[in-house]
Motif scaffolding. Structure first.
Motif, PDB file in Angstrom:
ATOM      1  N   GLN A 175      -8.271  10.401  -0.812  1.00 30.50           N
ATOM      2  CA  GLN A 175      -7.170   9.467  -0.537  1.00 30.50           C
ATOM      3  C   GLN A 175      -7.684   8.033  -0.427  1.00 30.50           C
ATOM      4  O   GLN A 175      -8.825   7.814   0.006  1.00 30.50           O
ATOM      5  N   PRO A 176      -6.833   7.060  -0.797  1.00 31.43           N
ATOM      6  CA  PRO A 176      -7.288   5.667  -0.726  1.00 31.43           C
ATOM      7  C   PRO A 176      -7.555   5.248   0.723  1.00 31.43           C
ATOM      8  O   PRO A 176      -6.861   5.684   1.642  1.00 31.43           O
TER       9      PRO A 176
ATOM     10  N   ARG B 181      -1.327   3.976 -11.841  1.00 35.70           N
ATOM     11  CA  ARG B 181      -2.212   2.909 -11.336  1.00 35.70           C
ATOM     12  C   ARG B 181      -3.214   2.504 -12.428  1.00 35.70           C
ATOM     13  O   ARG B 181      -3.501   1.316 -12.623  1.00 35.70           O
TER      14      ARG B 181
ATOM     15  N   GLY C 220      -6.063   3.413  -5.216  1.00 36.23           N
ATOM     16  CA  GLY C 220      -4.781   3.338  -4.504  1.00 36.23           C
ATOM     17  C   GLY C 220      -4.794   2.366  -3.338  1.00 36.23           C
ATOM     18  O   GLY C 220      -3.850   2.337  -2.544  1.00 36.23           O
ATOM     19  N   CYS C 221      -5.878   1.571  -3.222  1.00 38.16           N
ATOM     20  CA  CYS C 221      -5.955   0.570  -2.152  1.00 38.16           C
ATOM     21  C   CYS C 221      -5.250  -0.714  -2.596  1.00 38.16           C
ATOM     22  O   CYS C 221      -5.038  -0.939  -3.786  1.00 38.16           O
TER      23      CYS C 221
ATOM     24  N   PHE D 284       0.834  -1.217   0.000  1.00 40.74           N
ATOM     25  CA  PHE D 284       0.000   0.000   0.000  1.00 40.74           C
ATOM     26  C   PHE D 284       0.866   1.264   0.000  1.00 40.74           C
ATOM     27  O   PHE D 284       0.566   2.241  -0.696  1.00 40.74           O
TER      28      PHE D 284
ATOM     29  N   TRP E 264       2.061   1.676  -3.603  1.00 41.21           N
ATOM     30  CA  TRP E 264       0.962   1.731  -4.584  1.00 41.21           C
ATOM     31  C   TRP E 264       0.196   3.060  -4.477  1.00 41.21           C
ATOM     32  O   TRP E 264      -0.124   3.692  -5.476  1.00 41.21           O
ATOM     33  N   ARG E 265      -0.044   3.495  -3.244  1.00 44.14           N
ATOM     34  CA  ARG E 265      -0.807   4.744  -3.057  1.00 44.14           C
ATOM     35  C   ARG E 265      -0.025   5.950  -3.579  1.00 44.14           C
ATOM     36  O   ARG E 265      -0.612   6.974  -3.906  1.00 44.14           O
ATOM     37  N   ARG E 266       1.319   5.825  -3.606  1.00 44.62           N
ATOM     38  CA  ARG E 266       2.150   6.972  -3.997  1.00 44.62           C
ATOM     39  C   ARG E 266       2.365   7.062  -5.509  1.00 44.62           C
ATOM     40  O   ARG E 266       2.917   8.048  -5.997  1.00 44.62           O
TER      41      ARG E 266
END
Ligand code: NAP
Length: 478
Positions: free
Chosen positions: A138-139, A65, A167-168, A54, A57-59
């Motif tokens: 945000q995720p 993505r 982004g999860c 995470f 991936w979120r960044r």
């Protein structure tokens, strides 16, 4: 054990610490494969892997993505036939339906890849004192996913696509009856280059323990569940402990209203499409058919002819309309529901019950004179049984339609625009099909009210399920 029968955790294909379990072919009852049965330690390992993934991936940028999800979409499209054959093998549904499930599931991957790049916050009007408010999207974080057997691919895609685009990262427990399609999907995600830990696939038979872990583990921030209302209740209670975010896509009890002014042919075809999809085993299958008295006899006559034309057979046989039910337990349940309905006064005017001793094929069955007091009225039939009730006025039809705890899909057939709008507004359901028996689409919010659940899948609403809105207040600007 081949890779496709193992758990996929942190980018590794692992055997199950609890051994393995059998997956059977509903058409024959024969074993198709033995699949890894994960232990709770392995569930925690998957959560840790998802939590670690995470952070990176979120960044990524939303476009990076989206590219990942689109690469997965491409792999699914390339493997359309292979995936469909797997769906048919383990769920029993006709191959034509399995192919359309692959297309339907893939459509979520593409739609949410495209939507993810638009999931931004807002700049709001200036506040007193010169403060500037704005919002970030945000995720949510690590998401636990639990899915049923009736759409082994699509129920995962509907959740994974928006979650990944937002982004999860994911820990997915597929139904024990249908883990093979899910594992193939995970392999395609790996081939598409999705980083290790972004998707973790944990087949297992200890559903209660896995579910509890996904509800209570501090690193899991949300649970997205599709399945029965009974299990949804348990998961909701378990999630109360840490006020975990939930999406619950639960059982339905869809009314299908046919008014005197309906186009009869369209109504019969709409009912056949809605009722007999996956042999009646979908949450949006028409469950209570409500027919206005003026057209009752002609509707039933057409319906009987059409039902008698349906062909039963193994899903792999081209041309089969109805495959077997998923399990011995499922067909025994449908048989018992019909028995109880007949004892309570329903009249069977078509159908011959189970076809062949020990088989899982149930003939298309018509039950008339079903009243709201009949036990079958309040049950999700989950089989090819049509339960019909006549009604008099529009108001009576609406009252009967709303006489249930469930609130997922509903349908109405009428050629009067004003009636269609009036009735649609009065139905206590999350979805209304108007002169249409197949309503689900990636672009539209799918979901229920009342005991049918919380949240929506598809459309912008489906994206919002995986996003938190953070408010920033900027002071000292003047
Ligand atoms: P189910 O028994 O609720 O099973 C669904 C999933 O939950 C499976 O993965 C199952 O695992 C797991 N599970 C079972 N007990 C659990 C527990 N105590 N804690 C956590 N997870 C648990 O439902 P089903 O009979 O397989 O599926 C049919 C139901 O799903 C119907 O009610 C249908 O209407 C509903 N459904 C709803 C939608 C929707 O979008 N609203 C869509 C499709 C289906 P195991 O397989 O290992 O038991």
């Amino acid at each position: 054990m081949t890779k496709l029968h193992k758990a996929y955790i942190g980018g590794q294909w692992l055997t199950g610490n609890r051994g393995s379990f059998e997956v059977d072919d509903p058409a024959t009852g024969e074993s198709v494969a033995k699949v890894a049965d994960v232990s709770l330690d392995q569930v925690e390992q998957a959560i840790d892997a998802a939590n670690q993934a995470f952070e990176s991936w979120r960044r990524l940028s939303a476009q990076e993505r989206a590219d990942g999800v689109l690469a997965w979409y491409d792999k699914v499209r390339e493997n359309r036939q292979r995936l469909a054959e797997m769906i048919t093998r383990e769920s029993g549904k006709p191959i034509a339906e399995a192919l359309s499930e692959v297309d339907y599931g893939a459509s979520y991957l593409r739609w949410f890849a495209e939507q993810g790049v638009r999931a931004g916050g807002q700049t709001l009007p200036t506040l007193p004192g010169g403060r500037r408010p704005l919002t970030l999207k945000q995720p949510v974080g690590v998401v636990g996913v639990i899915t049923p057997w009736n759409f082994p691919l699509a129920m995962i895609a509907r959740k994974a696509a928006p979650a990944l685009a937002a982004g999860c990262t994911l820990v997915i427990k597929p139904a024990a009856e249908t883990p093979l399609t899910a594992l193939l999907l995970a392999e395609l995600a790996e081939q598409a280059g999705l980083p290790a830990g972004v998707i973790n696939l944990i087949p297992g038979t200890d559903a209660a323990a896995i579910g509890k872990c996904l509800c209570t583990h501090s690193k899991v921030r949300k649970l997205s569940f599709t399945g029965s209302t009974a299990v949804g209740r348990v998961l909701m209670a378990q999630s109360a402990q840490k006020i975990q975010r939930l999406s619950l896509e639960l059982g339905g009890n869809a009314p299908f209203l046919v008014f005197d002014d309906a186009n009869l042919e369209a109504a019969v075809e709409g009912l056949i499409a809605s009722k007999f999809r996956n042999s009646g085993q979908t949450c949006v299958c028409a469950n209570r058919i409500l027919v206005q008295r003026g057209i009752y006899d002609s509707f039933i006559a057409r319906l009987k002819t059409r039902m008698a034309s349906l062909t039963l057979g193994p899903g792999a046989l081209p041309g089969a309309d109805l495959g077997p039910l998923i399990s011995d337990r499922a067909i025994a349940r449908v048989e018992s529901l019909v028995e109880q309905a007949l004892e309570a006064g329903a009249v069977q005017t078509l159908g011959a019950g189970r076809v062949g001793e020990g088989s899982r094929y149930h003939s298309p069955t018509l039950l008339e004179s079903v009243t709201p007091e009949n036990p079958i009225w309040s049950q999700e039939i989950f089989g090819p049984v049509v339960s019909v009730t006549p009604f008099d006025s529009e108001e009576d039809g609406i009252t009967l339609a709303n006489h249930t705890e469930a609130g997922l899909a509903s349908y109405l057939f009428s050629d009067s625009l004003s009636r269609a709008i009036r009735v649609a507004e009065s139905l206590d359901y999350g979805m209304v099909g108007i002169n249409e028996g197949i309503i689900s689409s990636a672009t539209a919010p799918f979901g229920g009210i009342k005991s049918s659940g919380l949240g929506r899948e598809g459309g912008q609403e489906g994206m919002d399920e995986y996003l938190e809105t953070k408010y920033l207040c900027l002071g000292g600007i003047g």
